[in-house]
Write a protein that holds these residues in place. Structure first.
Motif, short mmCIF file in Angstrom:
data_model
loop_
_atom_site.label_atom_id
_atom_site.label_comp_id
_atom_site.label_asym_id
_atom_site.label_seq_id
_atom_site.Cartn_x
_atom_site.Cartn_y
_atom_site.Cartn_z
N ALA A 184 1.53 12.96 4.09
CA ALA A 184 2.04 13.72 5.23
C ALA A 184 1.73 13.06 6.57
N VAL A 185 0.59 12.37 6.66
CA VAL A 185 0.22 11.74 7.93
C VAL A 185 0.70 10.30 8.02
N GLY A 186 1.48 9.85 7.02
CA GLY A 186 2.16 8.57 7.13
C GLY A 186 1.45 7.36 6.59
N MET A 187 0.43 7.56 5.73
CA MET A 187 -0.23 6.39 5.15
C MET A 187 0.70 5.73 4.13
N ALA A 188 0.76 4.42 4.16
CA ALA A 188 1.66 3.67 3.27
C ALA A 188 1.25 3.86 1.82
N ALA A 189 2.25 3.94 0.94
CA ALA A 189 2.01 4.12 -0.49
C ALA A 189 1.27 2.90 -1.05
N ALA A 190 0.49 3.17 -2.12
CA ALA A 190 -0.25 2.09 -2.79
C ALA A 190 0.54 1.66 -4.01
N ASN A 191 1.10 0.48 -3.95
CA ASN A 191 1.91 0.00 -5.08
C ASN A 191 1.13 -0.94 -5.99
N ASP A 192 -0.01 -1.41 -5.53
CA ASP A 192 -0.77 -2.39 -6.29
C ASP A 192 -2.02 -1.77 -6.92
N GLN A 193 -2.43 -2.34 -8.01
CA GLN A 193 -3.73 -2.00 -8.61
C GLN A 193 -4.79 -2.93 -8.00
N PRO A 194 -6.01 -2.46 -7.85
CA PRO A 194 -7.05 -3.37 -7.36
C PRO A 194 -7.32 -4.48 -8.35
N ALA A 195 -7.61 -5.66 -7.84
CA ALA A 195 -7.91 -6.78 -8.72
C ALA A 195 -9.26 -6.58 -9.39
N SER A 196 -10.21 -5.96 -8.67
CA SER A 196 -11.53 -5.72 -9.22
C SER A 196 -12.27 -4.70 -8.36
N ILE A 197 -13.31 -4.13 -8.95
CA ILE A 197 -14.23 -3.26 -8.22
C ILE A 197 -15.55 -4.00 -8.10
N LEU A 198 -16.02 -4.13 -6.89
CA LEU A 198 -17.20 -4.94 -6.60
C LEU A 198 -18.41 -4.03 -6.42
N ILE A 199 -19.50 -4.35 -7.10
CA ILE A 199 -20.75 -3.59 -7.01
C ILE A 199 -21.78 -4.43 -6.27
N PRO A 200 -22.19 -4.01 -5.06
CA PRO A 200 -23.22 -4.76 -4.32
C PRO A 200 -24.61 -4.36 -4.81
N SER A 297 -17.38 -7.72 10.22
CA SER A 297 -15.97 -7.41 9.96
C SER A 297 -15.26 -8.58 9.30
N ALA A 298 -15.55 -9.80 9.76
CA ALA A 298 -14.94 -10.99 9.15
C ALA A 298 -15.43 -11.18 7.72
N GLU A 299 -16.72 -10.92 7.48
CA GLU A 299 -17.27 -11.03 6.13
C GLU A 299 -16.61 -10.02 5.18
N ILE A 300 -16.40 -8.80 5.65
CA ILE A 300 -15.76 -7.77 4.83
C ILE A 300 -14.31 -8.14 4.55
N ASP A 301 -13.60 -8.66 5.55
CA ASP A 301 -12.22 -9.11 5.33
C ASP A 301 -12.17 -10.16 4.23
N ARG A 302 -13.11 -11.08 4.26
CA ARG A 302 -13.15 -12.13 3.24
C ARG A 302 -13.47 -11.54 1.87
N LEU A 303 -14.44 -10.65 1.83
CA LEU A 303 -14.90 -10.08 0.56
C LEU A 303 -13.82 -9.24 -0.13
N LEU A 304 -13.04 -8.50 0.67
CA LEU A 304 -12.07 -7.56 0.10
C LEU A 304 -10.66 -8.14 0.02
N ARG A 305 -10.53 -9.41 0.31
CA ARG A 305 -9.22 -10.05 0.23
C ARG A 305 -8.68 -9.99 -1.20
N GLY A 306 -7.40 -9.76 -1.34
CA GLY A 306 -6.78 -9.76 -2.66
C GLY A 306 -7.01 -8.47 -3.43
N ASN A 307 -6.97 -7.32 -2.73
CA ASN A 307 -7.05 -6.00 -3.38
C ASN A 307 -8.37 -5.76 -4.11
N VAL A 308 -9.45 -6.24 -3.55
CA VAL A 308 -10.77 -5.92 -4.09
C VAL A 308 -11.26 -4.63 -3.44
#
Length: 386
Positions: A184-200, A297-308
């Protein structure tokens, strides 16, 4: 409406219309008393702000979007004073009662919205999240809590605290209405599955071993590959929390400086002390905090690249009792900010939800790249098997 939980502000009812048909039809809406709602004042949990407010004649655009989608407005809800806490207390209007466990704090600052949802008084709680004010009360009350991607939702006619961290957010009892709200608030649909779930591993090592094991076991049920990493950034959680708190305090002071200087006695002592801390920060401290934020922020962008997707415990420790000493509240807030600050620093979305069939007060969070909000719900549905 009867409100034994002190979830709502005691305002006289005003007529607030909504669309007869829409994706949120049949769902009741509570709005945190930071958003303007036509026919009501906006107090932000402070008596002086209430006295100066007057009755608003226009609607916050995000609230109007929800009404246009068919949500039915029920009332405005209690908040921590100036939205500047995580506990749920308020010396002006009282602490809402946690319906899940009345002996515990309700969490804040979106305390009333979370309590209204947990008590079954509404289906959707609109709140805000700066340092965890949606995710923490959601966790404490056994709810779903969504902190959206920073800047993705309209925040006009919303009283700010720290604008570079503030986001409107939502709590619901289940994932189905949360998914409807996102649409309802306009968030784009999620068409992809995550490549992986990362546990820190550094973060999971900070919580109880048995709870960590239950969380990790539940993640395996998503059918998504699980990976582990030693840490999410080459910075300690303490250093990240310090940078976050420095920026938060400076921005909170700038936002509330006029109120404080005009009427300092109208602000509770603990909130006033935090505001004064922000006023005394050295400019070099603040610049260094922004450098750390940019780096993280740059580290997080790198870490979560590719649907992680990153998995995190929502809370660092169990919530305290509502009658605990101030030192206990401070220790809880400090511990939890080390985890809750991460999405604020990265501008990323985070979804908190209770673990199914897990004893105790256990909330797991999924943390994604910017604009991956609906992917988080998709994965959470697989994990909770609703």
């Amino acid at each position: 409406m009867r409100d034994p939980w002190n979830a709502f502000m005691p305002y006289p009812d005003a007529d607030v219309g909504h669309a007869a048909i829409g994706p949120l039809s049949g769902l009741r809406l509570a709005v945190k008393d930071l958003f303007d709602v036509a026919g009501y004042p906006t107090a932000a949990g402070n008596a002086a702000v209430l006295a100066a407010s007057g009755i608003k004649t226009s609607m916050a655009p995000l609230v109007q979007t929800l009404l246009d989608a068919g949500a039915c407005f029920v009332g405005k809800t209690n908040t921590d004073e100036l939205a500047y806490s995580l506990i749920g207390g308020n010396i002006h209007f009282g602490m809402p009662i946690n319906p899940r466990d009345p002996d515990l704090i309700p969490g804040g600052s979106s305390s009333g919205s979370a309590v209204a949802v947990a008590a079954g008084l509404v289906d959707i709680g609109l709140g805000t999240d700066t340092s965890g004010s949606i995710r923490l009360p959601a966790a404490v009350n056994g709810l779903i809590g969504w902190r959206p991607t920073h800047g993705s939702l309209d925040n006009r006619a919303l009283r700010p605290l720290a604008p570079s961290f503030d986001v409107p957010g939502f709590v619901t009892r289940s994932l189905e209405p949360m998914a409807a709200v996102m649409s309802a608030v306009g968030m784009a649909a999620a068409n992809d599955q995550p490549a992986s779930i990362l546990i820190p591993e550094d973060i999971f090592a900070t919580i109880d071993d048995a709870v960590a094991d239950e969380m990790i076991a539940s993640l395996r049920s998503a059918g998504t590959p699980i990976r582990r990493t030693d840490a999410i950034a080459p910075l300690s959680l303490a250093d990240l929390a310090l940078a976050f708190t420095t920026i938060l305090q400076r921005e909170a002071w700038e936002t509330n400086k006029a109120l404080f200087e005009r009427n300092p006695e109208a602000i509770s002592p603990d909130i006033a002390a935090r505001l004064l801390s922000g006023s005394r920060l050295d400019d070099e401290e603040v610049r260094e905090a922004f450098k750390i934020r940019k780096f993280f922020s740059a580290e997080i962008d790198r870490l979560l690249r590719g649907n992680v997707i990153l998995a995190l415990p929502t809370l660092a420790m169990n919530p305290p009792r509502r009658d605990a000493e101030p030192e206990c509240f401070a220790a809880f807030r400090s511990a939890c900010i080390k985890l809750l600050c991460l999405s604020g620093l990265g501008g990323c979305p985070q979804l908190a939800f209770p673990i199914v069939n897990c004893a105790g007060n256990v909330s797991l969070s999924l943390f994604g790249a910017r604009s991956a909000d609906r992917m988080l719900v998709k994965v959470a549905r697989q994990l909770t098997a609703e």
